[in-house]
Structures are given as structure tokens and as C-alpha cells.
Design a protein around this motif. Structure first.
Motif, PDB file in Angstrom:
ATOM      1  N   ASP A 142       0.806  -1.221   0.000  1.00  0.00           N
ATOM      2  CA  ASP A 142       0.000   0.000   0.000  1.00  0.00           C
ATOM      3  C   ASP A 142       0.841   1.273   0.000  1.00  0.00           C
ATOM      4  O   ASP A 142       0.310   2.360  -0.261  1.00  0.00           O
ATOM      5  N   TRP A 143       2.136   1.175   0.291  1.00  0.00           N
ATOM      6  CA  TRP A 143       2.931   2.400   0.388  1.00  0.00           C
ATOM      7  C   TRP A 143       3.040   3.120  -0.953  1.00  0.00           C
ATOM      8  O   TRP A 143       2.982   4.355  -1.007  1.00  0.00           O
ATOM      9  N   GLU A 158      -0.616   9.378  -3.555  1.00  0.00           N
ATOM     10  CA  GLU A 158      -1.759  10.249  -3.252  1.00  0.00           C
ATOM     11  C   GLU A 158      -1.358  11.378  -2.320  1.00  0.00           C
ATOM     12  O   GLU A 158      -1.786  12.530  -2.502  1.00  0.00           O
ATOM     13  N   ALA A 159      -0.527  11.066  -1.317  1.00  0.00           N
ATOM     14  CA  ALA A 159      -0.077  12.126  -0.402  1.00  0.00           C
ATOM     15  C   ALA A 159       0.668  13.217  -1.153  1.00  0.00           C
ATOM     16  O   ALA A 159       0.631  14.390  -0.764  1.00  0.00           O
ATOM     17  N   ALA A 160       1.353  12.854  -2.240  1.00  0.00           N
ATOM     18  CA  ALA A 160       2.112  13.804  -3.042  1.00  0.00           C
ATOM     19  C   ALA A 160       1.279  14.446  -4.147  1.00  0.00           C
ATOM     20  O   ALA A 160       1.800  15.254  -4.922  1.00  0.00           O
ATOM     21  N   MET A 163      -3.317  -0.415  -2.261  1.00  0.00           N
ATOM     22  CA  MET A 163      -4.445   0.510  -2.195  1.00  0.00           C
ATOM     23  C   MET A 163      -4.003   1.736  -1.415  1.00  0.00           C
ATOM     24  O   MET A 163      -3.367   1.610  -0.369  1.00  0.00           O
ATOM     25  N   SER A 164      -4.326   2.923  -1.895  1.00  0.00           N
ATOM     26  CA  SER A 164      -3.962   4.119  -1.142  1.00  0.00           C
ATOM     27  C   SER A 164      -4.746   4.169   0.165  1.00  0.00           C
ATOM     28  O   SER A 164      -5.973   4.099   0.181  1.00  0.00           O
ATOM     29  N   GLN A 165      -4.018   4.329   1.253  1.00  0.00           N
ATOM     30  CA  GLN A 165      -4.624   4.430   2.581  1.00  0.00           C
ATOM     31  C   GLN A 165      -4.612   5.870   3.095  1.00  0.00           C
ATOM     32  O   GLN A 165      -4.939   6.107   4.260  1.00  0.00           O
ATOM     33  N   TRP A 166      -4.233   6.819   2.249  1.00  0.00           N
ATOM     34  CA  TRP A 166      -4.011   8.187   2.704  1.00  0.00           C
ATOM     35  C   TRP A 166      -5.260   8.802   3.333  1.00  0.00           C
ATOM     36  O   TRP A 166      -5.214   9.335   4.440  1.00  0.00           O
ATOM     37  N   SER A 167      -6.379   8.731   2.639  1.00  0.00           N
ATOM     38  CA  SER A 167      -7.599   9.333   3.191  1.00  0.00           C
ATOM     39  C   SER A 167      -8.071   8.593   4.430  1.00  0.00           C
ATOM     40  O   SER A 167      -8.511   9.221   5.404  1.00  0.00           O
ATOM     41  N   ALA A 168      -7.971   7.279   4.432  1.00  0.00           N
ATOM     42  CA  ALA A 168      -8.418   6.505   5.592  1.00  0.00           C
ATOM     43  C   ALA A 168      -7.573   6.809   6.816  1.00  0.00           C
ATOM     44  O   ALA A 168      -8.081   6.931   7.931  1.00  0.00           O
TER      45      ALA A 168
END
Length: 488
Positions: free
Chosen positions: A318-319, A325-327, A339-344
């Protein structure tokens, strides 16, 4: 929760609309166990790591692979190693193997989007040809070693292995490696042009054996009698000092407030060399929780919610999408497992991930575990789960299931499932039984059937391990005693 979610969306939109991209520091501590840092075990001295974790977001249900090359493959590609043929043991120095060149790595994506990209430390993703090595796979600079482990001072592992970019760096033998990586981190931060975002991959060799550390650190642990445990704890503190130097350099440069720091281990602690995962079961080289559920966290002012834990399921794959996404980078890489976990993570909402494949390896010698999957709270293991089966407290020396076997990855023993090992079937409810004491396999046949269906679905994408025999062309004596690319 709604306010936090709005803050997260606003932060992501601001990046997407052209605001300053965050710097990203990705730190890997090699073989660090669940019970090997201060914020899980107060007997370990790690104030800088503890500060970053407690004032960031601790990942409480976070998984990696049971060994290092597979986990690093997952970090860099966002793909499960069993789908790339890299799930069996690790990449050996003498093997014609590396992460497939048609897979884009995380630093390549970041570099394409304006990042300056730098790596220090352990590569361990193959180096038989130059195209496999860090500066050909997205890093502007590399300072470290290609192999999986070496003497922390001499940089020898049946041959010399230390590079400054592509050049052999004999000066690498002049100091303790953790000190050298901290020096290079400071150098890069001081010289960084803040007009460009920075990505730094800091892959420490600590706390991987051999057990070596300056004496001032072992002196901090006079109460520990087990020598390996004393040295490992001291090696954690040495890494912690290096991370403290990083924090100071980021603040002095004036970029700390726009830096996301990620910290992870690559597998569970190696119990034969002082690592500890108690109260989790097992350790490095097993697919029990102690080999795969590891310490990890994020820290940075851009996080919408700081402090506490994210208890959603997360895996090493997931990284790649999470950092993208964070960038504010659109991740168009096809067929990733991540899977992007940024929002979660920012909203502390439910994670997208509901399943984790621990490993799939049907090679004749799956010492690191044959097959396991988690779906929701349930975990199914089929086949041999790996070398370390028990619950290991940190102050005891243990004899492992294979007696006094030394795991020499260049001279593997000839063992066969069914003759040397039992074939196991386990079902655990990890919510009720995170330490894997209560096998429910014979009690919940409907759950077993469902889980076996999930495992069979994963097997459809299985790629047989790419684990060839040693190639004599790799011998460092052919290259002046140095491990060198260019022979495959």
C-alpha cells in the motif's frame, strides 16, 4: 470525523492544484521486531522514534512479508512478491535475479513528478546487471550496499560491497554504517534545493545481524544478560540517534513542516539474533503474526489527525499508492495490489483493504511459510508456517524447530515438506486471538471454506519462484574481491 475528512480532502486538493508537494522520508529498520521499540516496549531506548510515532499515526494492523527482499519488493512496486516470482527466501548475491525491469518503482514515479530522489543503505533487490541497481531504477544517488547483509564496519560479505552511486567506495570500511548513513542524510538535506520536493529512502542495516554496535550503546543496557538481546537493543538506539540527527537537519533546513516521515520494519524480529515480537507468535521467516505484523507509523504536519492509532488493515504494497496520493500524483501503474490508505489514515475511517495475502510459496523449501491469507478478522494458514512457531520472551535463548540449523542462505539444507516438517492447517480469529493460541480450523468449517476460496482465488495469479542456482560468474574474485553488477 466529517471535519477531519474535509480537511483531508482539502489538503489533497491543494496539492493537486499545484501547492507545494511534501518531502517524503521513507525509513526501513531491518529485522525490527514488534517488541523492539520504546513505544511498544519501554525497556528499549528510542526517544526519537517514540516521539515521531506518538505524535504521528501508529499503524496497528500493518503487515509486511516474512523476509526482507519480498517486503522491499512490495514497498517499491506496490505488487505482492508472489506475483513477481520473488516470494521465496531472498535475492542472493550470486543469483541472476532482480525485481522485473518492466515494473516501475516508486522512486521512478516520484522522479517523473519533480522529486529529487536519494537512497542510503540496503538495496537487496538484485544487482546482477546494472539496470537492476538503484541509480538505474529512479534514484538520483545511492550510498550503501547491494546485498542483504554484511559486516557493519568492514562492509564485507564474502566480498566487499559498498557503493557511492555506482562507484566502489572503499572509504565505506572506515566507520560504523549507521553513522555513515546519518552523515549522508545530513549532507543531502543540507544540499537540497527546496524548490523541488525531496524523496529519501533510508534503508538501515540495523538491527540485522551481525550483532555490531559501538560500545557506548551496549553500555546503556547493563541489565540485559542475553548478549544478542543487549546488542540488538543497542543497535535500535543507534538508529534512533541517526533519526534524531535527521529531525534536526530537517528543522535546520526549514523543511520539517513539509516533510512526511514514514517508518517501517521489513519483517518481524529474528529471534535467533535478539529480535523480539512478544506477545505475537513466531518471528522473521514465519507467516505467524510475529513474522509479518510489524511496527510502522507516519509522522508529519500535513496529517489531518495526529496522535493515536490507525487500526485499519494495511500492507507493504500500500505504500506506493499511499505516497503517490499524499504527493498529489496520479498513480496510473496497472495491476498493482496496493491501495492508497491516505484518506483513511487521515480520517481514521474504515480502510479499503479487507484482505492480506501473507505469502504463497509452493517451492520445495518454503522455510518462510507456505500459504496464508487474512480476510477481515480471520486468518488461514495452510502448509508449513515457517521456522519459528512459538512465543518468545526477550530475555531467553531459544532452540528453534530445526534444532541448531544455521540458516546459511548460500548453502541451504535439503529438506522436504512431509518428511522433515508437518503440514499444518490453522484458522485464527485475530480480533479475539491476536497471539494465535486458539486454532479454530476444525470448529468453523464454513469460515474455512470461505477462506480457502479466497486463497484459491489468490493462487490464480501465482508466479513460481524465480530462485535459480548460484552462477559462478558472480564470484567477487572475478572483480577484485568486490560484488559487482554486469555478469548476467
Amino acid at each position: 470525523m466529517a471535519t477531519a475528512l474535509l480537511m483531508t480532502v482539502a489538503a489533497v486538493l491543494s496539492v493537486a492544484l499545484g501547492a507545494e508537494k511534501p518531502n517524503v522520508i521513507f525509513i526501513v529498520a531491518d529485522d525490527l521486531g514488534w517488541n523492539d521499540v520504546g513505544y511498544t516496549n519501554p525497556d528499549v531506548i528510542s526517544p526519537n522514534i517514540d516521539f515521531l510515532a506518538k505524535s504521528g499515526v501508529i499503524l496497528d494492523q500493518y503487515y509486511v512479508q516474512p523476509l526482507c527482499s519480498p517486503s522491499r519488493t512490495a514497498f517499491m512496486t506496490g505488487v505482492y512478491p508472489y506475483r513477481l516470482g520473488l516470494q521465496h527466501l531472498v535475492v542472493m548475491n550470486n543469483q541472476d535475479v532482480c525485481v522485473p525491469l518492466d515494473r516501475k518503482m516508486l522512486p521512478q514515479l516520484l522522479k517523473e513528478n519533480g522529486y529529487s530522489t536519494h537512497m542510503m543503505g540496503k538495496w537487496h533487490l538484485g544487482f546482477c546487471k546494472w539496470e537492476c541497481t538503484p541509480t538505474y531504477r529512479g534514484f538520483d544517488s545511492f550510498y550503501g550496499f547491494y546485498s542483504g547483509g554484511e559486516d557493519h564496519y568492514s562492509k564485507e560479505v564474502n566480498g566487499f560491497d559498498f557503493r557511492n552511486n555506482t562507484e566502489v567506495c572503499r572509504d565505506g570500511a572506515k566507520n560504523y554504517s549507521t553513522y555513515q548513513y546519518a552523515d549522508r542524510m545530513e549532507q543531502i538535506v543540507r544540499g537540497h534545493d527546496p524548490k523541488n520536493p525531496l524523496f529519501m529512502y533510508m534503508a538501515f542495516q540495523n538491527v540485522h545481524m551481525p550483532m555490531q554496535v559501538p560500545e557506548k550503546y551496549t553500555a546503556m543496557y547493563p541489565h540485559i544478560q542475553n548478549e544478542n538481546r543487549k546488542y540488538l537493543s543497542a543497535m535500535v538506539t543507534a538508529v534512533d540517534d541517526a533519526i534524531g540527527r535527521l529531525i534536526t537537519s530537517l528543522k535546520q533546513k526549514g523543511i520539517y513542516n513539509n516533510t512526511l516521515i514514514i517508518f517501517t520494519s521489513d519483517n518481524g524480529g529474528w529471534t535467533s539474533y535478539g529480535g523480539n515480537n512478544y506477545p505475537l507468535r513466531g518471528g522473521k521467516i514465519s507467516i505467524f503474526e510475529g513474522g509479518t505484523r510489524v511496527v510502522g507509523f507516519l509522522h508529519g504536519p500535513m496529517l489531518a489527525r495526529k496522535g493515536g492509532k490507525f487500526d485499519g488493515l494495511m500492507h507493504a504494497v500500500d505504500w506506493f499508492p499511499t505516497i503517490a496520493e499524499a504527493a498529489g500524483i496520479q498513480n496510473k501503474e496497472p495491476d498493482q495490489d496496493g491501495m492508497s490508505q491516505w484518506s483513511a489514515i487521515n480520517s481514521r475511517g474504515p480502510a479499503l483493504r479487507q484482505e492480506v495475502v501473507y505469502n504463497l510459496d509452493y517451492h520445495s523449501l518454503p522455510l518462510q511459510g507456505q500459504a496464508a491469507i487474512r480476510v477481515g478478522d480471520y486468518k488461514l494458514i495452510e502448509g508449513f508456517p515457517g521456522m519459528y512457531e512459538g512465543w518468545y520472551k526477550p530475555d531467553t535463548v531459544y532452540k528453534e524447530p530445526l534444532g541448531n540449523l544455521t540458516l546459511d542462505l548460500n548453502n541451504l539444507p535439503k529438506l522436504n515438506i512431509g518428511e522433515d516438517f508437518h503440514v499444518f492447517k490453522y484458522l485464527f480469529n485475530l480480533k479475539d486471538d491476536p497471539t494465535e493460541h486458539n486454532n479454530l480450523y476444525d470448529k468453523l468449517p464454513d469460515v474455512v471454506k470461505m477462506m480457502e476460496g479466497k486463497l484459491e482465488a489468490a493462487k490464480k495469479r501465482y508466479v513460481a519462484p524465480n530462485f535459480p542456482s548460484a552462477d559462478p560468474k558472480s564470484n567477487p574474485q572475478n572483480y577484485g574481491g568486490v560484488w559487482t553488477p554486469g555478469w548476467c
